[in-house]
Write a protein that holds these residues in place. Structure first.
Motif, short mmCIF file in Angstrom:
data_model
loop_
_atom_site.label_atom_id
_atom_site.label_comp_id
_atom_site.label_asym_id
_atom_site.label_seq_id
_atom_site.Cartn_x
_atom_site.Cartn_y
_atom_site.Cartn_z
N ALA A 1 26.55 13.17 32.25
CA ALA A 1 27.50 14.12 32.85
C ALA A 1 27.31 15.52 32.26
O ALA A 1 27.36 16.52 32.98
CB ALA A 1 28.93 13.63 32.61
N GLY A 2 27.07 15.59 30.97
CA GLY A 2 26.83 16.89 30.35
C GLY A 2 25.55 17.54 30.84
O GLY A 2 25.50 18.75 31.08
N PHE A 3 24.51 16.73 31.01
CA PHE A 3 23.24 17.24 31.51
C PHE A 3 23.40 17.78 32.94
O PHE A 3 22.77 18.76 33.32
CB PHE A 3 22.21 16.12 31.48
N TYR A 4 24.26 17.14 33.71
CA TYR A 4 24.59 17.57 35.08
C TYR A 4 25.34 18.90 35.06
O TYR A 4 25.10 19.78 35.91
CB TYR A 4 25.43 16.46 35.70
N LEU A 5 26.22 19.08 34.08
CA LEU A 5 27.08 20.27 34.04
C LEU A 5 26.36 21.50 33.53
O LEU A 5 26.59 22.61 34.04
CB LEU A 5 28.30 20.00 33.16
N TRP A 6 25.52 21.34 32.52
CA TRP A 6 24.95 22.50 31.83
C TRP A 6 23.64 22.90 32.51
O TRP A 6 22.57 22.54 32.08
CB TRP A 6 24.73 22.19 30.35
N ARG A 7 23.75 23.69 33.60
CA ARG A 7 22.58 24.06 34.39
C ARG A 7 22.54 25.55 34.68
O ARG A 7 22.24 25.95 35.82
CB ARG A 7 22.57 23.29 35.72
N PRO A 8 22.81 26.44 33.71
CA PRO A 8 22.66 27.87 34.01
C PRO A 8 21.25 28.22 34.46
O PRO A 8 21.04 29.14 35.24
CB PRO A 8 23.01 28.54 32.68
N ASP A 9 20.28 27.51 33.93
CA ASP A 9 18.90 27.56 34.42
C ASP A 9 18.28 26.20 34.15
O ASP A 9 18.37 25.67 33.03
CB ASP A 9 18.09 28.66 33.73
N ALA A 10 17.66 25.64 35.16
CA ALA A 10 17.20 24.25 35.05
C ALA A 10 16.01 24.08 34.12
O ALA A 10 15.78 22.99 33.61
CB ALA A 10 16.84 23.72 36.44
N GLY A 11 15.24 25.15 33.88
CA GLY A 11 14.01 25.00 33.13
C GLY A 11 14.18 24.44 31.74
O GLY A 11 13.37 23.62 31.28
N HIS A 12 15.25 24.85 31.05
CA HIS A 12 15.42 24.37 29.68
C HIS A 12 15.72 22.88 29.62
O HIS A 12 15.65 22.27 28.55
CB HIS A 12 16.53 25.17 28.98
N GLY A 13 16.06 22.28 30.77
CA GLY A 13 16.34 20.86 30.78
C GLY A 13 15.14 19.99 30.51
O GLY A 13 15.30 18.81 30.12
N CYS A 14 13.93 20.52 30.68
CA CYS A 14 12.73 19.70 30.49
C CYS A 14 12.61 19.17 29.07
O CYS A 14 12.52 17.95 28.86
CB CYS A 14 11.49 20.48 30.91
N PRO A 15 12.58 20.02 28.03
CA PRO A 15 12.48 19.46 26.68
C PRO A 15 13.70 18.64 26.28
O PRO A 15 13.57 17.70 25.47
CB PRO A 15 12.33 20.70 25.79
N ILE A 16 14.86 18.96 26.83
CA ILE A 16 16.05 18.16 26.56
C ILE A 16 15.85 16.75 27.11
O ILE A 16 16.11 15.74 26.44
CB ILE A 16 17.29 18.82 27.19
N SER A 17 15.37 16.66 28.34
CA SER A 17 15.13 15.38 28.99
C SER A 17 14.05 14.57 28.27
O SER A 17 14.19 13.37 28.03
CB SER A 17 14.73 15.60 30.45
N MET A 18 12.95 15.24 27.91
CA MET A 18 11.85 14.54 27.25
C MET A 18 12.28 13.98 25.90
O MET A 18 11.89 12.87 25.51
CB MET A 18 10.67 15.49 27.05
N THR A 19 13.09 14.72 25.17
CA THR A 19 13.56 14.26 23.87
C THR A 19 14.44 13.03 24.03
O THR A 19 14.33 12.05 23.27
CB THR A 19 14.31 15.38 23.15
N TYR A 20 15.31 13.06 25.04
CA TYR A 20 16.15 11.90 25.33
C TYR A 20 15.31 10.67 25.64
O TYR A 20 15.56 9.57 25.14
CB TYR A 20 17.05 12.24 26.52
N ALA A 21 14.28 10.87 26.43
CA ALA A 21 13.49 9.74 26.92
C ALA A 21 12.50 9.22 25.88
O ALA A 21 12.01 8.09 26.00
CB ALA A 21 12.74 10.15 28.18
N ALA A 22 12.17 10.02 24.87
CA ALA A 22 11.14 9.62 23.92
C ALA A 22 11.59 8.50 23.00
O ALA A 22 10.76 7.70 22.53
CB ALA A 22 10.72 10.83 23.08
N VAL A 23 12.88 8.42 22.71
CA VAL A 23 13.35 7.50 21.67
C VAL A 23 13.04 6.03 21.97
O VAL A 23 12.47 5.33 21.13
CB VAL A 23 14.85 7.72 21.40
#
Length: 542
Positions: free
Chosen positions: A115-137
Motif C-alpha cells: 500500500a505504501g509503494f502504491y501511495l508514494w509515487r511523486p515520480d515512478a523512477g525511484h521505485g525501481c531500486p526500492i522494488s529490487m531491494t524488496y525482491a532480493a531478500v
C-alpha cells in the motif's frame, strides 16, 4: 479583462491525502494490515503535498549522469543523481517500502508495504531500486550465509547512498542484472561466464544489456558456471574498499522512467558469490522476479489511480460548453469508466499483496493462488495501463498534452510495467506453464472465484466461459492472451462483487463481463450509479 488575466484554469492538485482511496484502505484492512492505516495516511499526506510533486518533477527533469572516470583518468563508474531523487529515496526507505517487511513479524507487513509503494509515487523512477531491494531478500536466502551477512542491512530503514564497502554502510540497496544482448527474456541464452576460485568466490566475465539501478550496493545476476546457469551476488565495492570491476558502459536513453538509471555493464573478472546451487540460477532468481512482478502490478494500479484522480480533478474545476466538464453526461461516462478500471486494478493488487504476505508465512494454499494470480495480474493490469493513461490525459485536452501537467510523464511511464519482468507474451505463457505443471494453482484460483458464486449472474456466466476456454486445449498457446484476459476479468469481477462498492461491481460486471461496453473508455451502459463511482475517485483537496 486583460489578455493576461487567468480564468477557468484548474487549481493544482496538491494538499490532499493520496491514501484517501476507499479501495486501497478497504483492501489494507481486509488483508490484515489495518494497523498500518495511520502510517499510510501520513505517507499519503506527504505524497499529496506540493513539495513531493516538485521533487518528482525535478528528479524527472534532471536525469542521472554517468561518470566513468574521475578528472585524473581513474575508472570510477559512478552515477550522479539530482538531490530530489535522494529525497524521494529517503522517504521510501524511511517508510519501509523496500525490504523492511522481511524483518517485520506483524501480520500484514507485506500488505502495508504494498500500500505504501502504491501511495508514494511523486515520480515512478525511484521505485525501481526500492522494488529490487524488496525482491532480493527471498532469493538471497537460498544462501543462508550471504543472507545473514547482508539481510540486516537490506531491511534497515537507513538510506545511505554512496560506493563504500557494504559492511561499512548503515543500509544497502540491491539491483538485478539478468538480460543480455543476444537473449533478452531468454536468460538461458546468457553467455556471461563464472569461474570458481579456491576461496569459494567466482570471477564473472561478460556483458549485461540491462542492469537495473546500477548505483545499488549489491546485484543478483546470472552467469554460466561449470554446473550451468547460476545465480550470483555481485557487490559494487569489495570488502577491502576496492571497486569491483563491474564497468558501467552507458546509461539507457529510455522512453520514460527517466529519473532512474538503467545501464549496460561489463564484468571484467568481477568478484561474485554463488547464491543457491550451480545450474539452478533461474529457479533461484525466480523468487526475485515474482516479487518484482507484484510491484509491476502495484505500479500500474497506482498509475491508474493517479490518472483518474487527475482527470476527475480537472473535470471538476474546468468549465466548457456552458457548465463544468464533470457534470456533462459523456464526460461522466469516461470518468466513471476510468474509475472502474482503476478500482478493479487496486482490488486485485491488494489481494495479491495479501497472498504474498500469507505465502511468506508458510500458507501453501496462498502460495498456489499467488503462483497463478500474480502472473495473470501482471499480464492484465500492466497491459491495461497505457490505454488508461492515454484516456486520462485526453480528459485534460491540450493541457494534458503539455509537459507541465505531468500527464505526458505518466503516459511515457505506462508501457514499462508490461515490459519489465516478462513482457505480455512471457507472462501469458507463464500462466499456461503454471496451469500445465501445477494443477493445485487452478484449484486455488477456482476456490477464490467460487467464493463469489451466486452473487451476480453475469459473473457466474463469465466463470462458465472461462472453464470452457480452459477445457479446450486446441491451439492453447495461440490463444494464451485471450485465456489470461478472461482469467483476469473473472478474478477482478469476483473480488469486486465480494469486496467492492456495489456501484463499481455493477458497472464492472455489466461492461467487462457481460459485454455491454465499446472498444474505448466512456462506453458504459445506462442505468449505472456514475455519481457514486466518480465520487470515490475525487481527490479531497485542502
Amino acid at each position: 479583462m486583460t489578455t493576461h488575466e487567468v480564468v477557468n484554469q484548474v487549481p493544482p492538485m496538491v494538499g490532499h491525502d493520496t491514501a484517501d482511496d476507499p479501495a486501497l484502505c478497504d483492501g489494507v484492512t481486509r488483508e490484515g494490515a489495518g494497523w498500518a492505516l495511520p502510517g499510510l495516511h501520513e505517507l499519503g499526506r506527504l505524497a499529496g503535498a506540493e513539495e513531493a510533486a516538485e521533487h518528482g518533477r525535478l528528479a524527472n527533469e534532471h536525469p542521472p549522469v554517468l561518470r566513468t572516470h574521475d578528472r585524473y583518468g581513474h575508472r570510477i563508474d559512478e552515477v550522479e543523481f539530482h538531490p530530489s531523487w535522494h529525497e524521494l529515496m529517503r522517504t521510501a526507505v524511511g517508510h519501509g517500502l523496500h525490504a523492511a517487511p522481511w524483518a517485520d513479524d506483524r501480520t500484514g507487513a507485506h500488505v502495508a508495504r504494498a500500500a505504501g509503494f502504491y501511495l508514494w509515487r511523486p515520480d515512478a523512477g525511484h521505485g525501481c531500486p526500492i522494488s529490487m531491494t524488496y525482491a532480493a531478500v527471498p532469493a538471497l536466502r537460498h544462501s543462508p550465509d550471504l543472507a545473514a551477512r547482508y539481510e540486516p542491512l537490506l531491511t534497515t530503514r537507513e538510506y545511505d547512498f554512496g560506493l563504500r564497502p557494504p559492511q561499512a554502510k548503515r543500509g544497502l540497496l540491491a539491483g538485478m542484472s539478468m538480460t543480455e544482448k543476444q537473449g533478452g527474456s531468454d536468460v538461458r541464452a546468457n553467455t556471461t561466464t563464472a569461474r570458481p576460485e579456491p576461496d569459494g568466490s567466482y570471477r564473472l566475465v561478460g556483458h549485461k544489456w540491462f542492469t537495473s539501478a546500477p548505483m545499488c550496493d549489491l546485484f543478483l545476476t546470472l552467469a554460466q558456471a561449470p554446473g550451468g546457469l547460476t545465480c550470483f551476488l555481485v557487490p559494487r565495492v569489495l570488502p577491502d574498499g576496492a571497486r569491483n570491476p563491474m564497468r558501467l558502459m552507458r546509461l539507457k536513453d529510455k522512453l520514460g522512467n527517466r529519473s532512474n538509471a538503467s545501464a549496460e555493464i561489463e564484468y571484467e573478472h568481477a568478484v561474485a558469490w554463488r547464491v543457491g546451487d550451480e545450474g539452478r540460477g533461474v529457479r533461484t532468481i525466480i523468487d526475485m522476479v515474482n516479487l518484482t512482478r507484484l510491484d509491476c502490478v502495484i505500479g500500474a494500479a497506482a498509475g491508474m489511480r493517479h490518472g483518474v484522480t487527475t482527470a476527475v480533478h480537472h473535470a471538476t474545476h474546468r468549465r466548457a460548453f456552458g457548465g463544468y466538464l464533470a457534470d456533462q453526461p459523456l464526460m461522466r461516462n469516461v470518468l466513471a469508466d476510468l474509475a472502474v478500471e482503476s478500482e478493479a486494478a487496486t482490488v486485485l493488487m491488494m489481494r495479491l499483496a495479501g497472498a504474498t504476505d500469507r505465502s511468506a508465512r508458510g500458507d501453501e494454499g496462498e502460495t498456489a493462488f499467488k503462483r497463478l494470480a500474480l502472473a495473470v495480474g501482471k499480464y492484465w493490469v500492466c497491459k491495461r495501463w497505457p490505454g488508461h493513461a492515454a484516456e486520462a490525459l485526453e480528459c485534460l485536452g491540450g493541457n494534458g498534452y503539455v509537459e507541465e501537467s505531468g500527464m505526458p510523464r505518466l503516459f511515457r511511464e505506462s508501457p514499462l510495467n508490461s515490459i519489465w519482468e516478462g513482457s505480455g507474451n512471457v507472462a501469458a505463457l507463464d500462466v499456461l506453464r503454471a496451469l500445465t505443471r501445477e494443477p493445485q494453482v487452478l484449484a486455488a484460483y477456482e476456490a477464490e472465484v467460487a467464493a463469489a458464486a451466486g452473487a451476480d449472474a453475469r459473473l457466474d456466466a463469465a466463470v462458465r466461459r472461462v472453464r470452457d476456454e480452459l477445457a479446450d486445449h486446441t491451439d492453447l498457446e495461440l490463444r494464451a492472451r485471450r485465456v489470461v484476459e478472461r482469467l483476469a476479468l473473472v478474478l477482478q469481477g469476483a473480488l469486486l462483487v465480494r469486496h467492492g462498492h456495489p456501484a463499481v461491481a455493477d458497472a464492472f460486471c455489466a461492461s467487462r463481463l457481460d459485454g455491454d461496453h465499446g472498444q474505448a473508455y466512456g462506453t458504459l451502459p445506462g442505468g449505472l450509479d456514475l455519481s457514486a463511482i466518480i465520487d470515490r475517485a475525487t481527490p479531497k483537496i485542502g
